[in-house]
Design an enzyme around this catalytic site. Structure first.
Site, mmCIF file in Angstrom:
data_model
loop_
_atom_site.group_PDB
_atom_site.id
_atom_site.type_symbol
_atom_site.label_atom_id
_atom_site.label_comp_id
_atom_site.label_asym_id
_atom_site.label_seq_id
_atom_site.Cartn_x
_atom_site.Cartn_y
_atom_site.Cartn_z
ATOM 1 N N ASP A 550 -8.946 -8.531 -16.319
ATOM 2 C CA ASP A 550 -8.824 -7.137 -16.297
ATOM 3 C C ASP A 550 -9.741 -6.397 -15.442
ATOM 4 O O ASP A 550 -10.874 -6.211 -15.927
ATOM 5 C CB ASP A 550 -8.645 -6.690 -17.635
ATOM 6 C CG ASP A 550 -8.744 -5.330 -17.894
ATOM 7 O OD1 ASP A 550 -8.145 -4.280 -16.843
ATOM 8 O OD2 ASP A 550 -8.733 -4.574 -18.812
ATOM 9 N N GLU A 559 -3.219 -4.512 -9.994
ATOM 10 C CA GLU A 559 -2.878 -3.208 -9.756
ATOM 11 C C GLU A 559 -1.632 -2.856 -10.249
ATOM 12 O O GLU A 559 -1.140 -3.676 -11.313
ATOM 13 C CB GLU A 559 -2.283 -3.198 -7.854
ATOM 14 C CG GLU A 559 -2.235 -2.240 -7.189
ATOM 15 C CD GLU A 559 -2.427 -1.998 -5.700
ATOM 16 O OE1 GLU A 559 -2.518 -3.349 -5.214
ATOM 17 O OE2 GLU A 559 -2.081 -1.352 -5.191
#
Ligand code: 9MR
Ligand code: ZN
Length: 578
Positions: A550, A559
């Site tokens: 993350d 993304e």
């Protein structure tokens, strides 16, 4: 169908990732390799909860043997034993399952293990996924380009990317008056291939789950107008897609700056947004033109009853793009030398043509399209169905043909349905053979694997439409559970949805807006067993589901993108229709 293998990722892209707000990135760069195990808890379940009438399963790491489910008043609502321990290859975890399907009473609950561990509170109820649907769909308003956006809570920006021009590769030159569409992903580019697939996926959800979507309130500028909010938001993107069609019917591949900008807000990106083409006659591309024809044919069906003029405009545009594609059946796209934005390269546009033919036939019934479809389609056992994605759209063509109620002169409908049911059965088998019960095999953990999970759910739901089977619906819901927390990180991969959702998407507005929490309703690309960015490459190699971090720099894992959110919306629309 065939993707261009661009292992040489644009250095501009890496630079863009490195341009994250300096303090943020330097503090992250100071730490050594990110630890992809750090996020794991013990209990993994759908953090939103479960529908009363559907199976309810959690996965547990560690040594617990029994469980209780407690109500909000701490009363024992259900108790039982965990399943046998089993090794899960995708994550490397040893897991036991908790089956609390017997609990059907709506309410707020906690899962407690005999080891003393407790889950966060989750709900059982008919509307547990309603807010998630609203946020996932409303995230498209947040992706709007060329207008001011205000989601509330500070998630806002003034109009962006108003200056447009023709790149030399487009065969034209000079400035251009066009704006609109949705930013593709964490970058501000707009790409026809991906825009068309994403938009069509959303319109397909409209066609299959209209009652739920018709009343979905999105609080967008068009709310209260003649279109339901859902169709109004989608029209925003369709209108921009229409502007990329040239007078001869062909469609340019994309509109982006030459290189990715840094991690700045959209209005601060003053780079010209160029219409980019193939660099030689005919300048437009086959995949883009055929995908355009397909989505405009779908739009003609969806908007007709609200705005017949608009539907006609979409259909005329679709026919023109189709005619162009037939004349130019294999013009592929590669980035011109001075362009480093996303390529969406695809060396085979036959599946895009098949899709366009299927949609145009479903919309119009014209012989021309059916003839093309019948000659391009596989026969009987040759029809191979797998989950669609931006580069592989033949299943959308097959399904569109099979969903049509027209007379099936080509005699393909039943073969398509059978192939789809067979593919769905194999996804159910995948789901039954791993510890988190998702439908992904180990090789499905690619760039955008969470989108794969969404599109496999879409396949299952289409199969269920052809041939109702509760195991198809359960497997589709299992992927929703996986995305919302039943995974090896006990993490929800949708921003601001669930009690522990991911925080650092590779998404420029989320990183540059000065607000801690990311923009809501966005699905992370998810684990990628082939790390392809500088941050991801610092991860230790691990089983595929664990190849995730993350971190906003990890664009090959974290993304967000419009084509991953679209099957999520589809799945949530289905879940809200059960
Ligand atoms: O989703 C795309 C993925 O399938 C490709 O492997 C990857 C590399 O080419 O590109 C992804 O698409 C990106 C696009 O090129 C630019 N905008 C962001 C997209 C998501 O990462
Ligand atoms: Zn913009």
């Amino acid at each position: 169908m065939m993707r261009r293998r661009d292992f040489l990722l644009s250095s501009a892209r890496s630079l863009a990732a490195a341009a994250v707000g300096t303090t943020f990135l330097s503090s992250r760069m100071a730490v050594a390799a990110p630890d992809q195990n750090a996020l794991a808890g013990t209990i993994a379940l759908n953090q939103l909860g479960y529908l009363p009438s559907q199976p309810k399963m959690a996965s547990v790491r560690g040594n617990a043997a029994s469980f209780v489910i407690r109500s909000a008043k701490n009363a024992v609502a259900l108790q039982g034993k965990l399943g046998e321990a089993r090794a899960d290859a995708a994550s490397g975890d040893t897991l036991r399952s908790v089956d609390f399907s017997a609990l059907t009473k709506p309410g707020s609950y906690v899962l407690e293990l005999d080891t003393g561990e407790r889950s966060d509170a989750f709900q059982i109820g008919r509307d547990v996924y309603h807010d998630a649907l609203r946020l996932a769909m409303r995230s498209y308003y947040g992706q709007r380009c060329g207008c001011a956006v205000d989601l509330g809570g500070g998630y806002a920006h003034p109009a962006c990317h108003m200056s447009a021009g023709y790149h030399a590769s487009s065969g034209k030159s000079g400035a251009l008056q066009n704006h609109g569409g949705w930013h593709d992903a964490g970058d501000y580019g707009r790409y026809i291939v991906n825009a068309a697939v994403s938009t069509a996926t959303l319109l397909w959800a409209w066609e299959l789950y209209q009652p739920v979507l018709k009343t979905l309130g999105l609080q967008i500028p068009e709310s209260g107008g003649k279109l339901p909010d859902y169709l109004a938001e989608i029209r925003w993107n369709l209108d921009w897609i229409l502007t990329l069609q040239d007078d001869d019917g062909g469609v340019w591949h994309k509109q982006t700056s030459l290189q990715f900008c840094g991690f700045i807000m959209p209005q601060a990106d003053t780079l010209t947004s160029y219409v980019i083409g193939t660099g030689e006659p005919a300048y437009k591309g086959t995949c883009a033109s055929a995908d355009f024809a397909a989505v405009m044919a779908v739009a003609a069906r969806c908007y007709g009853s609200y705005d017949s003029e608009y539907a006609k405009r979409c259909l005329d545009a679709a026919r023109k793009a189709w005619a162009w594609s037939v004349k130019h059946p294999d013009v592929t796209f590669h980035n011109p030398p001075d362009v480093g934005t996303g390529e969406y390269g695809d060396t085979d546009c036959a599946d895009e043509m098949l899709w366009a033919a299927g949609e145009l036939w479903r919309t119009t019934g014209d012989d021309e399209y059916e003839k093309f479809f019948a000659s391009a389609a596989g026969k009987g056992d040759e029809i191979k169905i797998a989950a669609p994605d931006w580069s592989g759209v033949s299943p959308l063509g097959y399904w569109s043909y099979a969903l049509s109620e027209r007379k099936d002169a080509a005699g393909l409908r039943s073969a398509i349905q059978q192939a789809t049911v067979k593919a769905a059965e194999s996804l159910v088998a995948n789901s039954n053979s791993n510890g988190y019960d998702n439908t992904l095999t180990e090789t499905d953990y690619v760039w955008g694997s969470n989108g794969v999970a969404g599109n496999q759910a879409l396949l299952l739901l289409v199969a269920n439409h052809f041939h109702p089977d509760s195991s198809f619906v359960h497997a589709a819901l299992n992927n929703l559970h996986y995305l919302l927390g039943r995974n090896c990180f006990s993490l929800s991969w949708v921003t601001q949805v669930g009690t522990r959702s991911f925080q650092h998407p590779h998404h420029r507005p989320s990183a540059a807006d000065g607000i801690t929490a990311p923009w809501p309703g966005l699905l992370s690309g998810g684990p990628n067993r082939r790390p392809a960015d500088p941050v991801a490459k610092t991860l230790a190699m691990a089983p595929p589901m664990r190849m995730y971090v993350d971190d906003s720099g990890a664009y090959s894992m974290n993304e967000i993108a419009i084509n991953w959110n679209a099957p999520l919306v589809f799945l949530l629309a289905a879940a809200n229709s059960l």
